[in-house]
Scaffold this active site. Structure first.
Site, PDB file in Angstrom:
ATOM      1  N   GLY A 256       0.798  -1.217   0.000  1.00 28.77           N
ATOM      2  CA  GLY A 256       0.000   0.000   0.000  1.00 28.77           C
ATOM      3  C   GLY A 256       0.831   1.268   0.000  1.00 28.77           C
ATOM      4  O   GLY A 256       2.050   1.254   0.181  1.00 28.77           O
TER       5      GLY A 256
ATOM      6  N   THR B 285       0.877   3.848   2.101  1.00 27.18           N
ATOM      7  CA  THR B 285       1.495   4.257   3.366  1.00 27.18           C
ATOM      8  C   THR B 285       2.793   3.495   3.594  1.00 27.18           C
ATOM      9  O   THR B 285       3.791   4.057   4.050  1.00 27.18           O
ATOM     10  CB  THR B 285       0.527   4.027   4.543  1.00 27.18           C
ATOM     11  OG1 THR B 285      -0.692   4.746   4.299  1.00 27.18           O
ATOM     12  CG2 THR B 285       1.136   4.521   5.850  1.00 27.18           C
TER      13      THR B 285
ATOM     14  N   ASP C 162       1.788  -2.916   8.411  1.00 27.44           N
ATOM     15  CA  ASP C 162       0.862  -3.112   7.308  1.00 27.44           C
ATOM     16  C   ASP C 162      -0.180  -2.006   7.340  1.00 27.44           C
ATOM     17  O   ASP C 162      -0.365  -1.335   8.365  1.00 27.44           O
ATOM     18  CB  ASP C 162       0.189  -4.491   7.407  1.00 27.44           C
ATOM     19  CG  ASP C 162      -0.245  -5.022   6.052  1.00 27.44           C
ATOM     20  OD1 ASP C 162      -0.164  -4.263   5.056  1.00 27.44           O
ATOM     21  OD2 ASP C 162      -0.655  -6.188   5.963  1.00 27.44           O
ATOM     22  N   GLY C 163      -0.863  -1.822   6.225  1.00 25.96           N
ATOM     23  CA  GLY C 163      -1.916  -0.824   6.157  1.00 25.96           C
ATOM     24  C   GLY C 163      -3.276  -1.455   6.365  1.00 25.96           C
ATOM     25  O   GLY C 163      -3.398  -2.664   6.574  1.00 25.96           O
TER      26      GLY C 163
ATOM     27  N   GLY D 125      -7.928  -5.204   0.360  1.00 27.94           N
ATOM     28  CA  GLY D 125      -7.655  -4.986  -1.053  1.00 27.94           C
ATOM     29  C   GLY D 125      -6.598  -5.823  -1.720  1.00 27.94           C
ATOM     30  O   GLY D 125      -6.808  -6.343  -2.818  1.00 27.94           O
ATOM     31  N   GLY D 126      -5.409  -5.957  -1.134  1.00 28.24           N
ATOM     32  CA  GLY D 126      -4.288  -6.556  -1.853  1.00 28.24           C
ATOM     33  C   GLY D 126      -4.420  -8.033  -2.143  1.00 28.24           C
ATOM     34  O   GLY D 126      -3.824  -8.543  -3.091  1.00 28.24           O
TER      35      GLY D 126
ATOM     36  N   GLU E 265       0.582 -12.431   4.574  1.00 26.92           N
ATOM     37  CA  GLU E 265       0.595 -11.328   5.534  1.00 26.92           C
ATOM     38  C   GLU E 265       0.303 -11.831   6.950  1.00 26.92           C
ATOM     39  O   GLU E 265       0.889 -11.351   7.924  1.00 26.92           O
ATOM     40  CB  GLU E 265      -0.408 -10.261   5.119  1.00 26.92           C
ATOM     41  CG  GLU E 265       0.040  -9.480   3.886  1.00 26.92           C
ATOM     42  CD  GLU E 265      -0.949  -8.417   3.460  1.00 26.92           C
ATOM     43  OE1 GLU E 265      -2.140  -8.532   3.846  1.00 26.92           O
ATOM     44  OE2 GLU E 265      -0.552  -7.468   2.769  1.00 26.92           O
TER      45      GLU E 265
ATOM     46  N   LYS F 209      -8.896   6.783   7.134  1.00 23.50           N
ATOM     47  CA  LYS F 209      -9.341   5.399   7.334  1.00 23.50           C
ATOM     48  C   LYS F 209     -10.155   5.231   8.622  1.00 23.50           C
ATOM     49  O   LYS F 209     -10.656   4.162   8.902  1.00 23.50           O
ATOM     50  CB  LYS F 209      -8.120   4.468   7.394  1.00 23.50           C
ATOM     51  CG  LYS F 209      -7.189   4.566   6.190  1.00 23.50           C
ATOM     52  CD  LYS F 209      -7.852   4.048   4.943  1.00 23.50           C
ATOM     53  CE  LYS F 209      -6.919   4.132   3.739  1.00 23.50           C
ATOM     54  NZ  LYS F 209      -5.770   3.237   3.838  1.00 23.50           N
TER      55      LYS F 209
END
Length: 206
Positions: A27, A29, A81-82, A96-97, A103, A121
């Site tokens: 992501g 960020t 992580d985002g 999303g990813g 992860e 967010k």
């Protein structure tokens, strides 16, 4: 205009210490975090990075940072992580990813797991803006779809399809992704119950 994603990445920097092994998700960020670290080449050169994201790996390579494959590591000092959303109680939704399983493995290896989320967010309560994404074994696809149709009949369920070729998106582990769009906000205990469906490999809700 304030770049909140950049500010979230800046807030992560003080948690990182010299010589640590850092896990990274995906992501914008996370990309900001890498760029900030790379700006201090001497400090960044003491760190080892691991990631399950192709795009993140490419950015690390671009900055000539030290990368190790996650299968060669038994420990991460911190995993960043985002997320898509987080609420007032710090429950979070990440979807999303589609690299769910890798992860989750990285998060399990980490001494500290830090989920980065900017002000955009933040919501009072998790809502239906984003789908709940499920990673499903191919052999269990019909079973999972039938379970969802029976137990969450108002939800809209779609298989994630590739935009570059005919067919479904396949995860790095050879599985399918289902996007579940709830008609109304689901209590967390009901969302967590989905985790127990046989053949459902991973779900990203914290």
């Amino acid at each position: 205009m304030t770049d909140y994603k950049l500010e979230a990445a800046k807030a992560a920097i003080p948690f990182i210490k010299t010589g640590q092994i850092i896990g990274l998700g995906a992501g914008s960020t996370i990309a900001n975090l890498i760029n900030l670290l790379a700006a201090d080449a001497e400090f960044a050169g003491t760190l080892i990075f691991a990631t399950s994201s192709f795009k993140t790996a490419q950015l690390l390579i671009e900055h000539k940072l030290n990368i190790k494959a996650i299968e060669h590591l038994t420990y991460l000092d911190i995993y960043f992580d985002g997320c898509d959303q987080f609420d007032a109680q710090l429950n979070a939704l990440k979807s999303g990813g589609g690299i769910h399983t890798s992860e989750k493995i990285m998060a399990s290896l980490a001494h500290e797991f830090i989920l980065l989320g900017d002000a955009g967010k933040s919501v009072e309560k998790l809502d239906t803006t984003y789908p709940l994404v499920l990673e499903v074994l191919p052999s269990a696809l019909q079973l999972v779809q039938q379970w969802l149709a029976k137990n969450v009949p108002t939800a809209r369920i779609t298989m994630r399809l590739s935009t570059q070729k005919d067919g479904a998106v396949i995860t790095e582990n050879g599985n399918y992704l289902l996007d579940v769009y709830f008609a109304q906000t689901m209590p967390l205990d009901r969302i967590n119950a989905i985790k127990m469906v046989p053949g459902l490999l991973s779900i990203r809700c914290f």
